[in-house]
Design an enzyme around this catalytic site. Structure first.
Site, PDB file in Angstrom:
ATOM      1  N   CYS A 116       0.815  -1.229   0.000  1.00  0.00           N
ATOM      2  CA  CYS A 116       0.000   0.000   0.000  1.00  0.00           C
ATOM      3  C   CYS A 116       0.843   1.272   0.000  1.00  0.00           C
ATOM      4  O   CYS A 116       0.323   2.357  -0.261  1.00  0.00           O
ATOM      5  CB  CYS A 116      -0.945   0.003   1.195  1.00  0.00           C
ATOM      6  SG  CYS A 116      -2.159  -1.315   1.072  1.00  0.00           S
ATOM      7  N   HIS A 256      -3.420   7.286   2.458  1.00  0.00           N
ATOM      8  CA  HIS A 256      -3.800   5.981   1.907  1.00  0.00           C
ATOM      9  C   HIS A 256      -5.178   5.607   2.466  1.00  0.00           C
ATOM     10  O   HIS A 256      -5.460   5.840   3.638  1.00  0.00           O
ATOM     11  CB  HIS A 256      -2.748   4.941   2.307  1.00  0.00           C
ATOM     12  CG  HIS A 256      -3.145   3.536   1.984  1.00  0.00           C
ATOM     13  ND1 HIS A 256      -3.541   3.163   0.719  1.00  0.00           N
ATOM     14  CD2 HIS A 256      -3.228   2.422   2.756  1.00  0.00           C
ATOM     15  CE1 HIS A 256      -3.848   1.873   0.737  1.00  0.00           C
ATOM     16  NE2 HIS A 256      -3.668   1.402   1.953  1.00  0.00           N
ATOM     17  N   ASN A 286     -10.090  -0.037  -0.524  1.00  0.00           N
ATOM     18  CA  ASN A 286      -8.630   0.026  -0.538  1.00  0.00           C
ATOM     19  C   ASN A 286      -8.126  -0.506  -1.889  1.00  0.00           C
ATOM     20  O   ASN A 286      -8.222  -1.699  -2.150  1.00  0.00           O
ATOM     21  CB  ASN A 286      -8.085  -0.811   0.624  1.00  0.00           C
ATOM     22  CG  ASN A 286      -6.574  -0.763   0.724  1.00  0.00           C
ATOM     23  OD1 ASN A 286      -5.897  -0.263  -0.169  1.00  0.00           O
ATOM     24  ND2 ASN A 286      -6.045  -1.299   1.809  1.00  0.00           N
TER      25      ASN A 286
END
Ligand code: UT7
Length: 332
Positions: A116, A256, A286
């Site tokens: 990520c 994020h 996500n």
């Protein structure tokens, strides 16, 4: 001569049409909309459907749109850094496949895997080639087809992830705009808590690895949450402190998008009100390497030349980091 910074001069993105809602997930696993929204902030996510569609297919429309916006041709791109944890294949690199599909015949490129945090690592890497004078146009792509590695029978993970792509162009800037500072970190001790165990050299794919579901993303959510919530907030605060930035100096926090509660904790630690925090997790979930550039894409119209942005991420590895950048342009 003034220092050359690597400024973002164009941004674009792409999400597939199919919307996987919490309501549809309720029919697939033992979960419910209330639990998902209250624990994560996610309401829906996009899924790339269709045979033969891969991560590069998310990037192609995003990159072609970016070239058009900037008014340049694919041949002008010198380097492609493709940040992804779901490459089309183990090799060749998806950067090569993308270059071929968009006709970037003069570019070299490579994939960068930092889960990520991939886009932050890629942006920092790409900036080095601009700052050194080696290249004038570097394309940094963050794209993941997370649906290709999610087990839609595992309620711990299937509610979290979606597919998408965001991309930016880096060019030299002598007015002081661009990447100013980055704090990037890794800790391999985090590997057991968020991973895909199968299909690599440790556990090459066999019937056994597939039967055991080792080709799926695995996450020990509670442990990852604990590390993410403190480390992402710490690193964003660190980058602000060492650049003498107060909350008032920051135009936007670009976090994020893994969990709304982690985003809120990071914003609170940095002293930033909700109006200054980019959040689209409710729409996309996500998307791993794509979350941060997809936010920049969505907020492009609101960004002004010289705006101070703080980017922050935490992900598998563990990997985490924060970037301070001054936005490169005001959209006409
Ligand atoms: O982007 C990379 C980095 N990743 C992250 O930052 C993600 C970090 N982790 C998280 O965001 C959160 O840990 C999750 C959203 C994954 C989970 O939230 P949580 O508040 O940590 O829940 P939990 O895992 O502690 O589970 C609480 C309860 C459990 O039941 P018991 O053991 O208390 O009876 C789970 O079995 O919720 C249950 N549960 C669910 N219930 C309904 C777990 N998943 C679900 C679900 N629907 N989808």
């Amino acid at each position: 001569m003034s220092k050359i910074h690597a400024a973002i001069t164009a941004v674009n993105g792409y999400v597939p049409d199919y919307i996987l809602t919490n309501q549809e997930l309720e029919t697939m696993v033992d979960t419910n909309d209330e639990w998902i929204v209250s624990r994560t902030g996610i309401k829906e996510r996009r899924i790339l459907k269709g045979e033969g569609k891969a991560t590069s297919d998310l990037a192609v429309p995003a990159v072609l749109g970016l070239l058009e916006k900037r008014g340049i041709s694919a041949d002008d791109i010198e380097l492609i850094i493709f940040c992804t944890s779901t490459p089309d294949m183990l090799f060749p690199a998806t950067a090569n496949i993308l270059a071929d599909k968009v006709g970037a015949k003069k570019a070299w490129g490579f994939d960068l895997q930092a889960a990520c945090s991939g886009f932050l690592f890629g942006l920092t890497t790409g900036a080095q080639f601009i700052e050194s004078g080696k290249h004038k146009k570097v394309l940094v792509v963050g794209a993941d087809k997370m649906s290709s590695v999610v087990n839609y029978e595992d309620r711990n993970t299937c509610i979290l992830f979606g597919d998408g792509c965001g991309c930016v162009l880096l060019e030299p800037n002598e007015e002081g705009n661009g990447l100013i500072d980055a704090v990037l970190k890794t800790d391999g001790a985090g590997a057991p808590y968020l991973n895909i165990k199968g299909g690599g050299s440790l556990n090459p794919a066999t019937h056994g690895t597939v039967d055991a579901g080792m080709h799926y993303a695995y996450q020990e959510g509670r442990t990852v949450f604990k590390f993410a919530v403190t480390n992402m907030a710490d690193v964003a605060a660190e980058v602000m402190e060492r650049n003498n930035l107060q909350a008032d100096d920051v135009a936007w926090l670009v976090p994020h998008q893994a969990n709304k509660r982690i985003i809120d904790a990071t914003a609170e630690r940095a002293g930033l009100p909700d109006e200054k925090v980019m959040v689209n997790i409710q729409k996309y979930g996500n998307t791993t390497s794509a979350t941060i550039p997809m936010c920049l894409w969505e907020w492009e119209d609101k960004l002004k030349k010289g705006d101070n942005l703080i980017l922050a991420a935490f992900g598998g590895g563990f990997t985490w980091g924060s970037i301070y950048l001054k936005w490169g342009y005001t959209k006409a």
